[in-house]
Design an enzyme around this catalytic site. Structure first.
Site, mmCIF file in Angstrom:
data_model
loop_
_atom_site.group_PDB
_atom_site.id
_atom_site.type_symbol
_atom_site.label_atom_id
_atom_site.label_comp_id
_atom_site.label_asym_id
_atom_site.label_seq_id
_atom_site.Cartn_x
_atom_site.Cartn_y
_atom_site.Cartn_z
ATOM 1 N N ASP A 87 -2.033 -7.908 35.176
ATOM 2 C CA ASP A 87 -2.384 -7.725 35.177
ATOM 3 C C ASP A 87 -2.545 -8.693 37.281
ATOM 4 O O ASP A 87 -2.060 -9.085 37.146
ATOM 5 C CB ASP A 87 -3.826 -7.135 35.071
ATOM 6 C CG ASP A 87 -4.797 -5.984 35.559
ATOM 7 O OD1 ASP A 87 -4.785 -6.260 35.826
ATOM 8 O OD2 ASP A 87 -4.690 -5.343 34.379
ATOM 9 N N HIS A 120 -9.873 -7.295 38.071
ATOM 10 C CA HIS A 120 -9.270 -6.351 37.231
ATOM 11 C C HIS A 120 -8.725 -6.642 35.451
ATOM 12 O O HIS A 120 -9.253 -6.674 34.841
ATOM 13 C CB HIS A 120 -8.887 -5.087 38.407
ATOM 14 C CG HIS A 120 -7.756 -4.124 36.991
ATOM 15 N ND1 HIS A 120 -6.856 -3.839 36.764
ATOM 16 C CD2 HIS A 120 -8.522 -3.105 37.691
ATOM 17 C CE1 HIS A 120 -6.683 -3.172 36.403
ATOM 18 N NE2 HIS A 120 -7.467 -2.240 36.977
ATOM 19 N N SER A 284 -7.782 2.133 33.611
ATOM 20 C CA SER A 284 -7.893 0.622 32.772
ATOM 21 C C SER A 284 -8.486 0.226 32.312
ATOM 22 O O SER A 284 -7.858 -1.214 31.525
ATOM 23 C CB SER A 284 -8.409 0.531 34.459
ATOM 24 O OG SER A 284 -7.115 0.539 35.653
#
Length: 425
Positions: A87, A120, A284
């Site tokens: 990520d 994220h 996600s």
């Protein structure tokens, strides 16, 4: 320029950068240009903006309220399990993750794996393994597992299918137990030979890959998002869609024949860089929810006489999922992952999941219409007659008893004996 104007411009730049990078995380990873996808939309929290270095959220989020943690963690909390998070990095500045990160990780962009300028990857890692703290109601599904950052996207550079493949290979070389990929591309499979080969090598090494299905489902069009869509070819890939509070597909979640399961994906609380929690949504954050459940399963069964490989873990999560319908569909796969049910069932799966047995009345075919009766029904008439009989009997008994008492009193007053003889005192 005033401080307010400067602050507004800084906020716009942060949101623009975050949206761009998040879009790259979800769809658009390929060596060739790909159409941008809908990014994860932040849900307003506190000041209305998800800030880094913010406060903890004291309330337990709905995605965790649905779990009975004493049952889910009865056999452990993921001790010894190592999860690769491919990520934007995992920020070590969040106290809930400091003990969870196994470093140093690896970066394929100009960055440091344990610094996350996008946020994220830090959110993804938190859903998997955030440690419990008194100031927050949020924690990871497997709060004693370790997460390893493989940073292949940053605030300045988006990853490609080739760097994603490299990260998978490095995670396999590190001998992790699970790989979480909350990224994907809509490019056709024939343009992704390097990525496909890396997924195949992970399969050969018996390593589970959990991948998000993508966030471009608002139109209702079904399409493949890779590497999640490799689930139809490789038995070590679990494709995870996003579900809402009603266990239905979240509006943004990509539907398709490759979807294996769903997990909560709306109003998801997690950790952010520099500390604190905030809310976000997207597939996600559904993928790491399923990854956490897989980590608990692997930890529980890793020493069984018959080991549970990636295929058994996937089949078991699918079979024990909460189902809205009897079988699988392209929206939420076999249903919404239920970590508690999965951990409470120790049966090693030997075959793919099967639809639930029909209840016999689910479609209404066995329900007979009631007969419409005008006036008194047969049952009502029988009840009325029975009441009359019982009532009449009671009245008769009362009449006999009353007559007997009256006759006795009359005899006492007249002085007559039972034989008709008068008594004189």
């Amino acid at each position: 320029m005033g401080s307010r104007a400067i602050g507004l411009r800084a906020g716009h730049r942060r949101r623009a950068t975050g949206a761009l990078v998040t879009a790259a995380c979800i769809v658009g990873l390929s060596t060739a240009a790909a159409a941008p996808a809908v990014a994860d939309d932040n849900t307003p929290l506190q000041s209305g903006e998800c800030k880094f270095g913010t406060d903890d959220i004291k309330e337990t989020p709905w995605s965790l309220q649905r779990l009975l943690t004493n049952q889910m963690w009865a056999s452990g909390q993921g001790e010894g399990i190592r999860v690769a998070v491919i990520d934007t990095g995992i920020d070590a500045g969040n106290k809930q993750l400091q003990d969870a990160i196994e470093g140093p990780g690896k970066s394929y962009v100009s960055g440091k794996p344990t610094q996350d300028r996008v946020g994220h990857g830090t959110k993804v890692a938190g859903i998997i393994a955030a440690r419990r703290v008194a100031s927050s109601g949020f924690y990871g599904i497997a709060p004693k597992a370790k997460v390893i950052p493989f940073q292949q996207t940053s605030d300045e550079k988006a990853g490609t299918a080739d760097t994603l493949a490299k990260a998978i290979d490095d995670a396999v070389a590190a001998k992790v137990d699970v790989i979480n990929i909350s990224q994907g591309t809509a490019a056709s499979e024939d343009r992704l030979p390097t990525l496909k080969a890396a997924v195949k090598r992970a399969q050969d090494s018996n390593i589970l890959i959990v991948a998000s299905a993508g966030n471009s489902g608002a139109s209702g069009e079904e399409k493949n998002i890779y590497p999640a869509a490799f689930s139809e070819e490789f038995d070590n890939v679990l494709a995870v869609a996003a579900s809402d509070r009603n266990n239905e597909r979240a509006p943004f979640s990509q539907a398709g024949s490759f979807v294996g399961i769903a997990a909560p994906g709306v109003d998801m609380v997690s950790t952010v860089p520099l500390g604190g929690n905030c809310v976000d949504q997207g597939t996600s954050f559904s993928a790491p929810y399923a990854t956490g459940a897989a980590a608990l399963l692997i930890a529980k069964h890793r020493h069984d006489k018959q080991a549970w490989g990636p295929q058994q873990i996937i089949w078991h999560l699918e079979q024990t999922a909460d189902r809205v319908r009897r079988g699988r569909d392209n929206n939420i796969g076999w249903g919404v992952v239920n970590p508690v049910a999965a951990l409470n069932d120790d049966t090693r799966p030997l075959a793919p999941p099967v639809p639930d047995k029909p209840s016999g009345v689910a479609d209404g075919s066995n329900i007979l219409p009631a007969v419409a009766t005008l006036g008194e029904t047969t049952e009502e008439r029988r009840a009325r007659i029975a009441l009359y009989i019982v009532g009449g009997g009671l009245l008769a008994v009362a009449a006999v008893v009353g007559s007997s008492v009256a006759l006795r009193d009359w005899r006492r007053k007249t002085g007559l004996t039972p034989h008709g003889e008068a008594k004189h005192g």
